[in-house]
Design a protein around this motif. Structure first.
Motif, PDB file in Angstrom:
ATOM      1  N   VAL A   1     -24.009  48.974 -15.646  1.00  0.00           N
ATOM      2  CA  VAL A   1     -23.880  50.450 -15.970  1.00  0.00           C
ATOM      3  C   VAL A   1     -22.702  50.722 -17.034  1.00  0.00           C
ATOM      4  CG1 VAL A   1     -23.475  52.765 -15.059  1.00  0.00           C
ATOM      5  CG2 VAL A   1     -25.157  50.846 -13.794  1.00  0.00           C
ATOM      6  N   VAL A   2     -21.677  50.404 -16.655  1.00  0.00           N
ATOM      7  CA  VAL A   2     -20.376  50.248 -17.467  1.00  0.00           C
ATOM      8  C   VAL A   2     -20.665  50.114 -19.138  1.00  0.00           C
ATOM      9  CG1 VAL A   2     -18.168  49.880 -18.157  1.00  0.00           C
ATOM     10  CG2 VAL A   2     -18.651  50.271 -15.749  1.00  0.00           C
ATOM     11  N   ASP A   3     -21.395  49.000 -19.151  1.00  0.00           N
ATOM     12  CA  ASP A   3     -21.876  48.444 -20.578  1.00  0.00           C
ATOM     13  C   ASP A   3     -22.961  49.557 -21.229  1.00  0.00           C
ATOM     14  OD1 ASP A   3     -21.719  46.555 -22.835  1.00  0.00           O
ATOM     15  OD2 ASP A   3     -23.560  45.838 -22.024  1.00  0.00           O
ATOM     16  N   ALA A   4     -23.940  49.766 -20.415  1.00  0.00           N
ATOM     17  CA  ALA A   4     -24.758  50.601 -20.861  1.00  0.00           C
ATOM     18  C   ALA A   4     -24.227  52.020 -21.241  1.00  0.00           C
ATOM     19  CB  ALA A   4     -25.937  50.837 -19.834  1.00  0.00           C
ATOM     20  N   ALA A   5     -23.379  52.522 -20.513  1.00  0.00           N
ATOM     21  CA  ALA A   5     -22.921  54.126 -20.714  1.00  0.00           C
ATOM     22  C   ALA A   5     -22.026  53.779 -22.144  1.00  0.00           C
ATOM     23  CB  ALA A   5     -21.860  54.297 -19.630  1.00  0.00           C
ATOM     24  N   ARG A   6     -21.235  52.709 -22.238  1.00  0.00           N
ATOM     25  CA  ARG A   6     -20.510  52.453 -23.448  1.00  0.00           C
ATOM     26  C   ARG A   6     -21.643  52.433 -24.612  1.00  0.00           C
ATOM     27  NH1 ARG A   6     -17.650  47.998 -22.359  1.00  0.00           N
ATOM     28  NH2 ARG A   6     -16.352  49.155 -20.779  1.00  0.00           N
ATOM     29  N   LYS A   7     -22.579  51.919 -24.618  1.00  0.00           N
ATOM     30  CA  LYS A   7     -23.636  51.619 -25.774  1.00  0.00           C
ATOM     31  C   LYS A   7     -24.291  52.988 -25.902  1.00  0.00           C
ATOM     32  CE  LYS A   7     -25.067  46.807 -24.820  1.00  0.00           C
ATOM     33  NZ  LYS A   7     -25.974  46.186 -24.392  1.00  0.00           N
ATOM     34  N   ALA A   8     -24.536  53.575 -24.787  1.00  0.00           N
ATOM     35  CA  ALA A   8     -25.234  55.141 -25.043  1.00  0.00           C
ATOM     36  C   ALA A   8     -24.436  56.205 -25.675  1.00  0.00           C
ATOM     37  CB  ALA A   8     -26.063  55.563 -23.561  1.00  0.00           C
ATOM     38  N   THR A   9     -23.100  56.087 -25.335  1.00  0.00           N
ATOM     39  CA  THR A   9     -22.400  57.372 -25.832  1.00  0.00           C
ATOM     40  C   THR A   9     -21.502  56.941 -27.026  1.00  0.00           C
ATOM     41  OG1 THR A   9     -20.545  56.440 -24.206  1.00  0.00           O
ATOM     42  CG2 THR A   9     -21.869  58.247 -23.564  1.00  0.00           C
TER      43      THR A   9
ATOM     44  N   SER B   1     -30.706  48.393 -21.570  1.00  0.00           N
ATOM     45  CA  SER B   1     -29.366  47.611 -21.438  1.00  0.00           C
ATOM     46  C   SER B   1     -29.172  47.301 -19.717  1.00  0.00           C
ATOM     47  CB  SER B   1     -28.112  48.270 -21.723  1.00  0.00           C
ATOM     48  OG  SER B   1     -26.776  47.685 -21.583  1.00  0.00           O
ATOM     49  N   ILE B   2     -29.669  48.139 -18.880  1.00  0.00           N
ATOM     50  CA  ILE B   2     -29.481  47.949 -17.437  1.00  0.00           C
ATOM     51  C   ILE B   2     -30.518  46.660 -16.970  1.00  0.00           C
ATOM     52  CG2 ILE B   2     -29.588  48.632 -15.043  1.00  0.00           C
ATOM     53  CD1 ILE B   2     -28.305  51.162 -16.164  1.00  0.00           C
ATOM     54  N   THR B   3     -31.690  46.980 -17.610  1.00  0.00           N
ATOM     55  CA  THR B   3     -32.920  45.895 -17.489  1.00  0.00           C
ATOM     56  C   THR B   3     -32.617  44.470 -17.826  1.00  0.00           C
ATOM     57  OG1 THR B   3     -34.409  47.729 -17.335  1.00  0.00           O
ATOM     58  CG2 THR B   3     -35.403  45.799 -17.858  1.00  0.00           C
ATOM     59  N   SER B   4     -32.003  44.399 -19.104  1.00  0.00           N
ATOM     60  CA  SER B   4     -31.738  43.326 -19.582  1.00  0.00           C
ATOM     61  C   SER B   4     -30.577  42.627 -18.765  1.00  0.00           C
ATOM     62  CB  SER B   4     -31.057  43.544 -20.910  1.00  0.00           C
ATOM     63  OG  SER B   4     -30.553  42.060 -21.593  1.00  0.00           O
ATOM     64  N   SER B   5     -29.577  43.263 -18.227  1.00  0.00           N
ATOM     65  CA  SER B   5     -28.404  42.650 -17.368  1.00  0.00           C
ATOM     66  C   SER B   5     -29.028  42.486 -16.278  1.00  0.00           C
ATOM     67  CB  SER B   5     -27.428  43.636 -17.515  1.00  0.00           C
ATOM     68  OG  SER B   5     -26.816  43.880 -18.526  1.00  0.00           O
TER      69      SER B   5
ATOM     70  N   ALA C   1     -31.947  41.195 -15.131  1.00  0.00           N
ATOM     71  CA  ALA C   1     -33.358  40.432 -15.461  1.00  0.00           C
ATOM     72  C   ALA C   1     -33.420  39.505 -14.277  1.00  0.00           C
ATOM     73  CB  ALA C   1     -33.402  39.697 -16.755  1.00  0.00           C
ATOM     74  N   SER C   2     -32.215  38.904 -13.885  1.00  0.00           N
ATOM     75  CA  SER C   2     -32.146  37.986 -12.774  1.00  0.00           C
ATOM     76  C   SER C   2     -32.528  38.376 -11.317  1.00  0.00           C
ATOM     77  CB  SER C   2     -30.959  37.312 -12.825  1.00  0.00           C
ATOM     78  OG  SER C   2     -30.675  36.434 -13.936  1.00  0.00           O
ATOM     79  N   PHE C   3     -32.460  39.529 -11.309  1.00  0.00           N
ATOM     80  CA  PHE C   3     -32.688  40.297  -9.915  1.00  0.00           C
ATOM     81  C   PHE C   3     -33.951  40.962  -9.919  1.00  0.00           C
ATOM     82  CE2 PHE C   3     -28.218  40.026 -11.067  1.00  0.00           C
ATOM     83  CZ  PHE C   3     -27.505  39.002  -9.845  1.00  0.00           C
ATOM     84  N   PRO C   4     -34.808  40.608  -9.167  1.00  0.00           N
ATOM     85  CA  PRO C   4     -36.535  41.280  -9.234  1.00  0.00           C
ATOM     86  C   PRO C   4     -36.237  42.810  -8.846  1.00  0.00           C
ATOM     87  CG  PRO C   4     -35.930  39.783  -7.258  1.00  0.00           C
ATOM     88  CD  PRO C   4     -34.841  39.725  -8.216  1.00  0.00           C
ATOM     89  N   ARG C   5     -36.978  43.520  -9.404  1.00  0.00           N
ATOM     90  CA  ARG C   5     -37.088  44.976  -9.467  1.00  0.00           C
ATOM     91  C   ARG C   5     -38.340  45.112  -8.287  1.00  0.00           C
ATOM     92  NH1 ARG C   5     -36.885  48.059 -14.468  1.00  0.00           N
ATOM     93  NH2 ARG C   5     -39.115  47.522 -14.450  1.00  0.00           N
ATOM     94  N   ALA C   6     -38.368  46.082  -7.545  1.00  0.00           N
ATOM     95  CA  ALA C   6     -39.368  46.314  -6.456  1.00  0.00           C
ATOM     96  C   ALA C   6     -40.762  46.636  -7.458  1.00  0.00           C
ATOM     97  CB  ALA C   6     -38.971  47.517  -5.851  1.00  0.00           C
ATOM     98  N   PRO C   7     -42.194  46.111  -7.306  1.00  0.00           N
ATOM     99  CA  PRO C   7     -42.938  46.549  -8.055  1.00  0.00           C
ATOM    100  C   PRO C   7     -43.320  48.050  -8.098  1.00  0.00           C
ATOM    101  CG  PRO C   7     -43.181  44.945  -6.298  1.00  0.00           C
ATOM    102  CD  PRO C   7     -42.043  45.283  -6.124  1.00  0.00           C
ATOM    103  N   GLY C   8     -43.586  48.850  -9.123  1.00  0.00           N
ATOM    104  CA  GLY C   8     -44.095  50.242  -9.065  1.00  0.00           C
ATOM    105  C   GLY C   8     -42.614  51.071  -9.008  1.00  0.00           C
TER     106      GLY C   8
END
Length: 189
Positions: A47-55, A72-76, A78-85
């Motif tokens: 989130v810190v990295d994504a906010a820096r990139k976005a602003t 950015s968050i999705t990429s970071s 990637a090793s943690f499965p997101r709930a389907p849907g």
């Protein structure tokens, strides 16, 4: 008959069968807890990295900022499965400065989880009254504004059956992280 009663063969397997479910639940719960702690830490950094990139530039529009952050968050994560849907949710709030981005601390003497008149507080801005975080209108903010980004990540549990023991029968562990950044002070022309 006496010989059959004294025969202890097979006792170990019966004892193991009795203790196995509890032992597996404990092991899987420990792995799940460790994975959750790691995912939470990675999300904080993401989130810190994504906010820096976005602003990085005030010329970036709101939709583009959101897309940059989600990518950015999705990429970071990637090793943690997101709930389907379920999707990553990003909430933004704009403040005039850092001091208005956080409420003044207070002692909740009556335990109702909110400030009530008469409760002691720290008067940071010395105006003689308790101030909550005072957000401005809009979600992008202008030059020099402070923007708070909160990302919610619906992490899927590794072991679904563990969810029943921790109140997450749907198998989703909602993680969230917040960061506060200041927009560029000027817009380049």
């Amino acid at each position: 008959m006496n010989r059959l009663i004294r025969d202890a063969r097979g006792v170990t397997i019966v004892e193991f069968a009795i203790i196995l479910p509890a032992m597996l639940t404990l092991i899987c719960g420990t792995v799940e807890m460790g994975h959750m702690i790691l995912a939470r830490q990675v999300l904080e950094g993401a989130v810190v990295d994504a906010a820096r990139k976005a602003t990085a530039s005030m010329e970036t529009g709101e939709a583009d900022r959101r897309a940059i952050m989600i990518a950015s968050i999705t990429s970071s994560m990637a090793s943690f499965p997101r709930a389907p849907g379920q999707a990553i949710d990003i909430q933004t709030r704009v403040y005039a400065d850092f001091s208005s981005a956080y409420p003044e601390t207070y002692t909740d003497t009556n335990g109702n989880n909110r400030f009530d008149a008469g409760e002691p507080y720290v008067d940071r801005n010395r105006n003689g009254q308790w101030d909550n975080a005072t957000a401005k209108t809009g979600t992008l903010g202008g030059p020099g504004d402070v923007v708070s980004y909160t990302a919610r990540y619906p992490k899927r549990l590794l072991f679904g059956f563990v969810g029943r023991f921790v109140g997450r029968a749907n198998g989703v562990l909602p993680l969230s992280a917040t960061t506060v950044v200041r927009n560029e002070a000027v817009v380049r022309s």
